[in-house]
Design a protein around this motif. Structure first.
Motif, short mmCIF file in Angstrom:
data_model
loop_
_atom_site.label_atom_id
_atom_site.label_comp_id
_atom_site.label_asym_id
_atom_site.label_seq_id
_atom_site.Cartn_x
_atom_site.Cartn_y
_atom_site.Cartn_z
N ARG A 127 0.93 -0.83 0.24
CA ARG A 127 0.07 -0.19 -0.21
C ARG A 127 0.71 1.09 -0.11
NH1 ARG A 127 -5.32 0.76 0.42
NH2 ARG A 127 -5.92 3.09 1.44
N TRP A 128 1.81 1.49 0.95
CA TRP A 128 2.69 2.60 0.71
C TRP A 128 3.71 2.64 -0.62
CZ3 TRP A 128 8.11 1.69 0.16
CH2 TRP A 128 8.51 0.49 0.17
N GLY A 129 3.93 1.93 -1.13
CA GLY A 129 4.86 2.13 -1.90
C GLY A 129 3.66 1.87 -3.56
N VAL A 141 3.03 5.89 -2.59
CA VAL A 141 4.01 6.77 -3.11
C VAL A 141 4.54 6.99 -4.26
CG1 VAL A 141 6.94 6.36 -2.68
CG2 VAL A 141 6.20 6.50 -1.01
N VAL A 142 4.50 5.74 -5.10
CA VAL A 142 4.59 5.91 -6.67
C VAL A 142 3.63 6.91 -7.23
CG1 VAL A 142 5.25 4.79 -8.50
CG2 VAL A 142 6.16 3.84 -6.37
N ALA A 143 2.02 6.92 -6.50
CA ALA A 143 1.51 7.04 -7.56
C ALA A 143 0.61 8.40 -7.06
CB ALA A 143 -0.41 6.86 -6.51
N HIS A 159 -6.90 2.50 -7.04
CA HIS A 159 -6.23 0.76 -7.08
C HIS A 159 -6.43 0.56 -5.51
CE1 HIS A 159 -5.11 -3.16 -6.36
NE2 HIS A 159 -3.39 -3.19 -5.12
N LEU A 160 -5.90 1.83 -4.47
CA LEU A 160 -5.66 1.71 -2.89
C LEU A 160 -6.92 2.04 -2.94
CD1 LEU A 160 -2.57 5.02 -2.87
CD2 LEU A 160 -2.78 2.73 -2.22
N ASP A 215 -8.63 -1.28 -2.87
CA ASP A 215 -8.03 -2.36 -2.03
C ASP A 215 -8.78 -1.53 -0.01
OD1 ASP A 215 -6.53 -4.01 -1.77
OD2 ASP A 215 -5.45 -3.20 -0.37
N SER A 216 -8.56 -0.72 -0.01
CA SER A 216 -9.47 0.40 0.94
C SER A 216 -10.61 -0.73 1.32
CB SER A 216 -8.94 1.23 1.68
OG SER A 216 -9.50 2.01 0.49
N ARG A 217 -11.71 -0.31 0.17
CA ARG A 217 -12.91 -1.09 0.54
C ARG A 217 -13.30 -1.91 0.62
NH1 ARG A 217 -15.79 1.23 -4.78
NH2 ARG A 217 -14.09 2.49 -4.96
N ARG A 218 -12.17 -3.00 0.34
CA ARG A 218 -11.95 -4.87 0.00
C ARG A 218 -12.12 -4.64 2.04
NH1 ARG A 218 -8.69 -6.49 -4.50
NH2 ARG A 218 -9.16 -4.73 -6.03
#
Length: 171
Positions: free
Chosen positions: A91-93, A96-98, A163-164, A167-170
């Motif tokens: 998640r952190w990666g 950061v990249v986004a 994507h974040l 993923d946070s909803r899942r």
């Protein structure tokens, strides 16, 4: 049709020649390649801006052109890192990249503004038709790069943030 059992030697040879899929290993390798491309491309772009000579139209024109020409390796590197962090669920990666892609989009827009302020002066200072044609080609190339990179960086950052959010909803 008759079904023929493979000979023992054939089955053994076939099982040794094919590897099973290993997406984790593949994305790890691509992540390392991405990191290397980020370091090389980032160094290349940083060195085009050093030492800074903001205010010199020739320097600004040449620097923006050179730095946009250096973006492919940096872009590919960060794209591979984004893929790596998504594939590994970091998640952190992804964050950061986004975020880096947002900064790169802003960088390209800043560079485009700097470049555009020098185009009229550059066009008016050239009298030789052959050199003027070369300058117009450079301007066209840089214009395409600005549009494509801005859209690409925007797209990649949006995809990373989406994507974040998904993923946070899942979880």
């Amino acid at each position: 049709m008759t079904h023929r059992e493979p000979l023992v030697g054939e089955a053994d040879k076939a099982s040794r020649s094919v590897l099973g899929p290993a997406p984790h290993v593949a994305w790890t390798l691509l992540g390392w390649v991405g990191l290397a491309l980020v370091l090389v491309g980032g160094t290349d772009i940083a060195l085009t801006w050093y030492p800074p000579n903001i205010g010199s139209p020739e320097w600004e024109f040449a620097t923006v052109t050179a730095s946009l020409n250096g973006l492919p390796s940096l872009t590919l590197g960060f794209a591979l890192l984004l893929g790596n962090t998504v594939a590994h669920g970091r998640r952190w990666g992804v964050l950061v990249v986004a975020s880096v892609f947002v900064l790169l989009a802003l960088y390209v827009l800043f560079a485009a503004f700097l470049y555009a302020t020098n185009v009229p002066m550059a066009l008016s200072s050239i009298q030789d038709p052959l050199i003027l044609t070369g300058l117009k080609k450079a301007i066209a190339k840089t214009s395409v790069q600005v549009v494509v990179y801005s859209l690409l960086f925007g797209f990649l950052s949006v995809q990373g943030f989406r994507h974040l959010k998904r993923d946070s909803r899942r979880g």
